[in-house]
Design an enzyme around this catalytic site. Sequence first.
Site, short mmCIF file in Angstrom:
data_model
loop_
_atom_site.label_atom_id
_atom_site.label_comp_id
_atom_site.label_asym_id
_atom_site.label_seq_id
_atom_site.Cartn_x
_atom_site.Cartn_y
_atom_site.Cartn_z
N SER A 167 2.60 -7.20 2.62
CA SER A 167 2.23 -6.12 3.54
C SER A 167 0.71 -5.96 3.61
CB SER A 167 2.94 -4.83 3.10
OG SER A 167 2.89 -3.84 4.08
N PHE A 168 0.18 -4.84 3.17
CA PHE A 168 -1.27 -4.65 3.02
C PHE A 168 -1.86 -5.80 2.19
CE2 PHE A 168 -3.91 -3.12 -0.57
CZ PHE A 168 -5.08 -2.71 0.07
N HIS B 25 11.74 -3.91 4.19
CA HIS B 25 10.37 -4.29 3.84
C HIS B 25 10.27 -4.82 2.42
CE1 HIS B 25 6.13 -4.37 4.69
NE2 HIS B 25 5.83 -3.57 3.69
N ASP C 288 13.05 -4.88 8.86
CA ASP C 288 11.85 -4.17 8.40
C ASP C 288 11.47 -3.08 9.40
OD1 ASP C 288 9.31 -3.42 7.47
OD2 ASP C 288 8.79 -5.47 6.90
N SER D 236 0.80 -1.23 0.00
CA SER D 236 0.00 0.00 0.00
C SER D 236 0.83 1.28 0.00
CB SER D 236 -0.93 0.01 1.21
OG SER D 236 -0.18 0.03 2.42
#
Length: 274
Positions: free
Chosen positions: A104-105, A253, A225, A35
Site C-alpha cells: 500500500s503506502f 487489502h 480491495d 499506513s
Amino acid sequence: MSTGAEIANTVVAGGIATNYHDQGDGAPVLLIHGSGPGVSAWANWRPVIPDLGKRFRVIAPDILGFGYTERPEGVRYDMDSWLGHLTGLLDALELPKVSVVGNSFGGALALHLASTHPERVDRLVLMGSVGVPFEITEGLDAVWGYEPSVASMRKLLDIFAHDRRLATDELAELRYEASVRPGVHEAYSAMFPAPRQNGVDAMALPEDRIRAIGQETLVIHGRDDQIIPLSNSERLVRLIERSQLHVFGQCGHWVQIEHSARFNRLVGDFLAEG
C-alpha cells in the site's frame, strides 16, 4: 500498549532510532508496511516474517512516524524523509542491495526507492500499492481520516478485510491501543491532512519514472480491495516492462493476512528466482 512481539531490534538509521525485525539468513528482503492507524511492521507482516525468514534474511522496520520508531520533534513526514530513513537503515545494516516488498503506502515507498536508488533494489514486490494517480477511495479517506476510538477502528478493520472473521473485537482493541500511544496520533494526523487527495498525489511517480524501473517486479492485489483500487496494479503492470500481476479473489487489502500461505509461497518463489 505493545503486544511484546512488536518491539524487536533498534538501530540508528539516518539519525533516527529505528525499531526493526531481522530474521533469517540468505538474500536480504526489506518489508515496508502500509499506513493504517496503529500499524507497525509486526502488525502488518506478522504472518510473513517467520515464513519468509526460513528462506531469506527478512528486514521489517517501523517506518518513520509509525510503530516504535523514534518520532523526532519537527520532522516532516514526506517522501524525502521516508526515503532518507529507508536508505539510512540500509546503510546502518550495511546492506548495499535488497529485494523490496511494499504494501500500500509501502508500495509507493518501494517504487520511489527503486526509481531514485535503482542500484539498491534487486527484485520488487508491490502489494495493493499506491504510487500511480487515482481518485481517493472512500476506504482510504476513512483510513487516513481516522479519529481514535475502538468503534472507529472496528469499522476500519471491516474495510481492510474481505473475510469479516479476521476483523475481531480483540484486534480492534489492540490496534486502537497502538493508535493512541503518546505522540502516535499526532504524527498520523500530520501525515495525511485533508484534503487527503493531496496525499495520494504526493506519492504518485510520473509515468516516465515508473516505465524506467528495470527490476523484475511482482504486482499483487486483492480483487475485493476497498482501499486501493485494483486498477492501480493493472496500471503498474502495464507501465513496468519486467512485471507480472497476481490477483487474489475473495480478498481485500490484507493479502498477506487473508491468504498468507499462498502469499508467502508466491513471493518466496519469485524472490528466489533472483
